[in-house]
Design a protein around this motif. Structure first.
Motif, mmCIF file in Angstrom:
data_model
loop_
_atom_site.group_PDB
_atom_site.id
_atom_site.type_symbol
_atom_site.label_atom_id
_atom_site.label_comp_id
_atom_site.label_asym_id
_atom_site.label_seq_id
_atom_site.Cartn_x
_atom_site.Cartn_y
_atom_site.Cartn_z
ATOM 1 N N ASP A 1 0.811 -1.224 0.000
ATOM 2 C CA ASP A 1 0.000 0.000 0.000
ATOM 3 C C ASP A 1 0.843 1.273 0.000
ATOM 4 O OD1 ASP A 1 -2.335 -1.530 0.086
ATOM 5 O OD2 ASP A 1 -2.193 -1.728 2.262
ATOM 6 N N THR A 2 2.125 1.145 -0.306
ATOM 7 C CA THR A 2 3.004 2.312 -0.251
ATOM 8 C C THR A 2 3.550 2.648 -1.637
ATOM 9 O OG1 THR A 2 3.761 1.360 1.849
ATOM 10 C CG2 THR A 2 4.885 3.325 1.089
ATOM 11 N N THR B 1 -5.174 5.713 1.672
ATOM 12 C CA THR B 1 -5.729 6.928 2.276
ATOM 13 C C THR B 1 -5.393 8.201 1.510
ATOM 14 O OG1 THR B 1 -3.775 7.267 3.660
ATOM 15 C CG2 THR B 1 -5.557 5.904 4.582
ATOM 16 N N GLY B 2 -4.312 8.151 0.688
ATOM 17 C CA GLY B 2 -3.873 9.356 0.002
ATOM 18 C C GLY B 2 -3.079 10.310 0.877
ATOM 19 N N TYR B 3 -2.673 9.838 2.059
ATOM 20 C CA TYR B 3 -1.825 10.655 2.922
ATOM 21 C C TYR B 3 -0.358 10.420 2.573
ATOM 22 C CZ TYR B 3 -5.854 11.785 5.859
ATOM 23 O OH TYR B 3 -7.050 12.256 6.328
ATOM 24 N N ALA B 4 0.478 11.436 2.862
ATOM 25 C CA ALA B 4 1.890 11.359 2.453
ATOM 26 C C ALA B 4 2.805 12.014 3.469
ATOM 27 C CB ALA B 4 2.061 12.025 1.086
ATOM 28 N N THR C 1 -2.270 14.164 0.282
ATOM 29 C CA THR C 1 -2.289 15.197 1.314
ATOM 30 C C THR C 1 -1.136 14.936 2.277
ATOM 31 O OG1 THR C 1 -4.694 15.343 1.188
ATOM 32 C CG2 THR C 1 -3.642 16.260 3.163
ATOM 33 N N ALA C 2 -0.204 15.862 2.366
ATOM 34 C CA ALA C 2 0.950 15.686 3.255
ATOM 35 C C ALA C 2 0.523 15.849 4.707
ATOM 36 C CB ALA C 2 2.038 16.690 2.919
ATOM 37 N N LEU C 3 1.033 14.966 5.564
ATOM 38 C CA LEU C 3 0.742 15.023 6.998
ATOM 39 C C LEU C 3 1.922 15.521 7.814
ATOM 40 C CD1 LEU C 3 -1.137 11.628 7.603
ATOM 41 C CD2 LEU C 3 -2.130 13.903 7.248
ATOM 42 N N ALA C 4 3.139 15.346 7.293
ATOM 43 C CA ALA C 4 4.330 15.695 8.075
ATOM 44 C C ALA C 4 5.556 15.741 7.182
ATOM 45 C CB ALA C 4 4.557 14.677 9.200
ATOM 46 N N ILE C 5 6.617 16.329 7.734
ATOM 47 C CA ILE C 5 7.934 16.346 7.099
ATOM 48 C C ILE C 5 8.879 15.583 8.016
ATOM 49 C CG2 ILE C 5 9.830 17.801 6.276
ATOM 50 C CD1 ILE C 5 7.624 20.100 6.157
ATOM 51 N N LEU C 6 9.589 14.609 7.463
ATOM 52 C CA LEU C 6 10.605 13.864 8.225
ATOM 53 C C LEU C 6 11.982 14.381 7.833
ATOM 54 C CD1 LEU C 6 9.414 10.132 7.902
ATOM 55 C CD2 LEU C 6 8.840 11.770 9.701
ATOM 56 N N ILE C 7 12.822 14.651 8.840
ATOM 57 C CA ILE C 7 14.189 15.110 8.582
ATOM 58 C C ILE C 7 15.166 14.089 9.173
ATOM 59 C CG2 ILE C 7 15.874 16.958 8.928
ATOM 60 C CD1 ILE C 7 13.509 17.914 7.300
ATOM 61 N N THR D 1 12.129 5.181 19.252
ATOM 62 C CA THR D 1 10.743 5.598 19.434
ATOM 63 C C THR D 1 9.926 5.131 18.241
ATOM 64 O OG1 THR D 1 11.408 7.598 20.610
ATOM 65 C CG2 THR D 1 9.192 7.592 19.692
ATOM 66 N N ARG D 2 8.752 4.610 18.524
ATOM 67 C CA ARG D 2 7.787 4.320 17.463
ATOM 68 C C ARG D 2 6.679 5.362 17.555
ATOM 69 N NH1 ARG D 2 7.965 -0.973 15.175
ATOM 70 N NH2 ARG D 2 9.530 -2.285 16.195
ATOM 71 N N PHE D 3 6.312 5.931 16.436
ATOM 72 C CA PHE D 3 5.230 6.904 16.452
ATOM 73 C C PHE D 3 4.405 6.767 15.184
ATOM 74 C CE2 PHE D 3 9.167 8.901 15.011
ATOM 75 C CZ PHE D 3 8.820 9.562 13.838
ATOM 76 N N ASP D 4 3.163 7.169 15.284
ATOM 77 C CA ASP D 4 2.250 7.078 14.150
ATOM 78 C C ASP D 4 1.997 8.457 13.583
ATOM 79 O OD1 ASP D 4 1.920 4.327 14.434
ATOM 80 O OD2 ASP D 4 0.240 4.555 15.824
ATOM 81 N N ILE D 5 2.023 8.551 12.254
ATOM 82 C CA ILE D 5 1.584 9.755 11.553
ATOM 83 C C ILE D 5 0.535 9.274 10.557
ATOM 84 C CG2 ILE D 5 2.229 11.692 10.095
ATOM 85 C CD1 ILE D 5 5.101 11.433 11.128
ATOM 86 N N GLY D 6 -0.738 9.491 10.881
ATOM 87 C CA GLY D 6 -1.805 8.957 10.035
ATOM 88 C C GLY D 6 -1.654 7.455 9.878
ATOM 89 N N PRO D 7 -1.618 6.957 8.638
ATOM 90 C CA PRO D 7 -1.532 5.508 8.419
ATOM 91 C C PRO D 7 -0.106 4.947 8.540
ATOM 92 C CG PRO D 7 -1.627 6.628 6.318
ATOM 93 C CD PRO D 7 -1.753 7.703 7.365
ATOM 94 N N PHE D 8 0.865 5.817 8.776
ATOM 95 C CA PHE D 8 2.265 5.375 8.804
ATOM 96 C C PHE D 8 2.732 5.113 10.237
ATOM 97 C CE2 PHE D 8 1.784 8.299 5.193
ATOM 98 C CZ PHE D 8 2.201 7.505 4.145
#
Length: 282
Positions: free
Chosen positions: A85-86, A108-111, A133-139, A186-193
């Motif tokens: 699904d990715t 979901t169309g989230y990114a 639709t972007a949910l976050a920026i990872l650096i 750390t494990r964290f969720d951002i929307g479906p990720f």
């Protein structure tokens, strides 16, 4: 090999830098003149097998892999960027030789936008083209070539930035930026990720590799067939290598690796072909 970020000369320089070994010191140990070593690193001359093997021995690199690099005889097999699904969109910017990513969840169309270094429009156009639709920026780390258009991306999207605390201090002042930090593993969720942050320092103090689903965003911790320079200094080189072995190369062999420069690769390819890691792992 135009595909790879590093070949023999860069590998030589990075290993030498990591071991705090000058050209004259190395020359004395391998019985090769300083001028010749310099010409290897500058890609003005190709070593013989014997020269390559002597250098591998002194620099603690795998000899067969280093020789393959000298002959430009290896590059990773092409990798599917769609899996389950990715969908991963690679945003390359040739003038800076950087590789940025937009990771989309097909259902979901989230990114997620990853390491926005250059060409703001290229990154934003991916979201438009894919209807994401972007949910976050990872650096992964806050070097200029990986955060160059962060202000513009933030202004356009208004989403939070996830970054290691030690890299947060390296960010420029950006008005209204919502910053979220994490600890190692750390494990964290951002929307479906679901994301796991794995600390892989050496190239920078808080450098983090992000494990998502069946792939890893490895930033400059490593490249296909090489590593990012241990910019923190020679005293951090061993820890840099061990963090990559422990946090990335212990994952399943089929795990896909997406670096900040050069092409994607896999754990099994790096265990077999990367001169910094192949010995004793494959």
């Amino acid at each position: 090999n135009d595909l790879l970020e590093d070949e023999f000369g860069d590998i030589l320089g990075k290993a030498r830098h990591g071991l705090n070994c000058s050209l004259s010191d190395l020359g004395a140990r391998v019985a090769i003149s300083e001028d010749v070593l310099q010409s290897f690193e500058a890609y003005q001359r190709t070593p013989s097998r014997q020269e390559s093997d002597r250098l591998a021995d002194v620099l603690a690199l795998d000899p067969a892999c280093l020789w393959a690099s000298a002959r430009e005889a290896w590059s990773p097999e092409p990798i599917a960027v769609d899996c389950a699904d990715t969908h991963i969109r690679t945003v390359s910017y040739a003038p800076m030789r950087i590789t940025q990513y937009v990771v989309g969840d097909v259902k979901t169309g989230y990114a997620l936008v990853v390491d926005p270094g250059a060409e703001l429009d290229l990154i934003l156009n991916v979201l438009v083209e894919e209807h994401w639709t972007a949910l976050a920026i990872l650096i992964t780390h806050a070097d200029a070539d990986h955060i160059g258009v962060l202000p513009g991306v933030h202004q356009a999207l208004g989403v939070p930035v996830w970054i290691h605390p030690e890299e947060r201090t390296r960010l420029p002042e950006i008005s209204g930026l919502e910053i979220r930090t994490f600890d190692d593993h750390t494990r964290f969720d951002i929307g479906p990720f679901e994301i796991e942050a794995r600390h892989t320092p050496g190239h920078s103090p808080g450098h983090t590799s992000f494990v998502l689903r069946d792939f890893v965003l490895v930033g400059d911790a490593m490249f296909a067939g090489s590593i990012g320079r241990t910019s923190m200094g020679a005293e951090h080189y061993a820890a840099h290598l061990s963090s990559v072995r422990r946090e990335i190369l212990k994952l399943s062999g089929s795990t896909r690796l997406f670096p900040g420069h050069g092409p994607p690769t896999t754990v099994v390819e790096e265990c077999r072909h990367n001169p910094f890691f192949a010995e004793g792992i494959a």
